[in-house]
Design an enzyme around this catalytic site. Sequence first.
Site, short mmCIF file in Angstrom:
data_model
loop_
_atom_site.label_atom_id
_atom_site.label_comp_id
_atom_site.label_asym_id
_atom_site.label_seq_id
_atom_site.Cartn_x
_atom_site.Cartn_y
_atom_site.Cartn_z
CD GLN A 183 -43.03 -49.69 -42.57
OE1 GLN A 183 -43.98 -50.47 -42.53
NE2 GLN A 183 -41.78 -50.12 -42.64
CD GLU B 65 -44.94 -65.03 -49.10
OE1 GLU B 65 -44.24 -65.77 -48.39
OE2 GLU B 65 -46.20 -64.98 -49.00
CG HIS C 85 -44.67 -54.44 -40.75
ND1 HIS C 85 -44.13 -55.63 -40.32
CD2 HIS C 85 -43.69 -53.84 -41.50
CE1 HIS C 85 -42.88 -55.74 -40.78
NE2 HIS C 85 -42.60 -54.66 -41.50
CE1 TYR D 45 -35.54 -55.64 -43.81
CE2 TYR D 45 -36.60 -56.12 -41.72
CZ TYR D 45 -36.68 -55.74 -43.04
OH TYR D 45 -37.89 -55.45 -43.59
CE1 TYR E 297 -52.37 -67.24 -49.82
CE2 TYR E 297 -53.95 -66.73 -48.11
CZ TYR E 297 -53.67 -67.10 -49.40
OH TYR E 297 -54.70 -67.36 -50.28
#
Length: 373
Positions: A89, A247, A153, A268, A257
Amino acid sequence: MKKSAYFLYFFVVMLTTSCAQKKDSGINVPKEINFSTVLFIDDLQNPWGMAFLSDGSMLITEKAGELIHFKNGNKTLISNLPEIYVRGQGGFMDVELHPDYDKNGWIYFSYSSSKGSGSGGNTAIMRAKLEGNRLIDHQQLYKGVPNTGRGQHFGSRLEFDNEGYLYFSIGDRGNRDENPQDITRDGGKIYRINDDGSIPEDNPFVNRSGAKTAIFSYGHRNPQGLALHPETGKLWAHEHGPRGGDEINVVEKGKNYGWPVITYGINYVGTKITDETTRPGMEQPLYQWTPSIAPCGMAFVTSDKFPDWQGNLLVGSLAFQYLERLEIKNNKITYREKLLEGTGRVRNVKQGPDGYIYVAIEGKGIYKLIPQR
């Protein structure tokens, strides 16, 4: 993450997504929206970031490591980019102009970098200036540590607020057990710095021993959407959950958070991450998507060209390949609608200075939404 786990996840999601909107309490049946779409810029593979210059041209980042200047219908590659670590990513991610760009020429980038300790890479923030078709005056403002070979991430969006502070996100880098809840470690955070990379004196952890003083909020998983609310000026963020539990949050100074201590998602493979969805001292999301839509990019609509959408939030969906429009009342999502269904994986959405909406779609390019009257 094993490929088999991803396939299982998306098989389950695709079985449930057809009724996802009906399951959400208070979500209405979509109503007709009258607009057309034009493929504004074609032949882009993964257009991660977009920034509009005052001359009507646009800067576009390609995740694979390119910066494109689109002007008068032509695409020009910009040279002298920083060295970019492309893995999973990670790659060349967001681009943002300084609020006084026309005076100082600063352009800000987020990208994955292999510089620093450890093998692999981590998210970095840089500013530079554009001279002709090349970048000059590179200044690295922040670099997440340590490097890691994990491919997930990285974050990472950029957003200036109305006071000139720069916010950026770094995901938990696939290390949920150590990074998000530890303010002495990078990852799983939203950060705030001055435009030159220095740390604001009122950042929440500047006086905490060992803390990463650029941190503004923590307990995040992988935020890939940042936008300022047009009326309150507060920073809104969305982040990827695991299987379920994407979210939307209103980002507050020093707040936690919750990831992974509390979450509405599961692993998953279907196993639990935690039994808790709430805990004192941890913030609840303004909204959460289950099943996950895999949100990427977000923008508030303020344009007179879309009067019925003013104040709405637009969010891209990678998993289900559509643009989502959300109506908001008193910090509650009251209406959801799918736009551009089946067009492709929506990587980003921006409102341009001309008032039109621009949507970046993987493997295709950037579409322009034009209202029909």
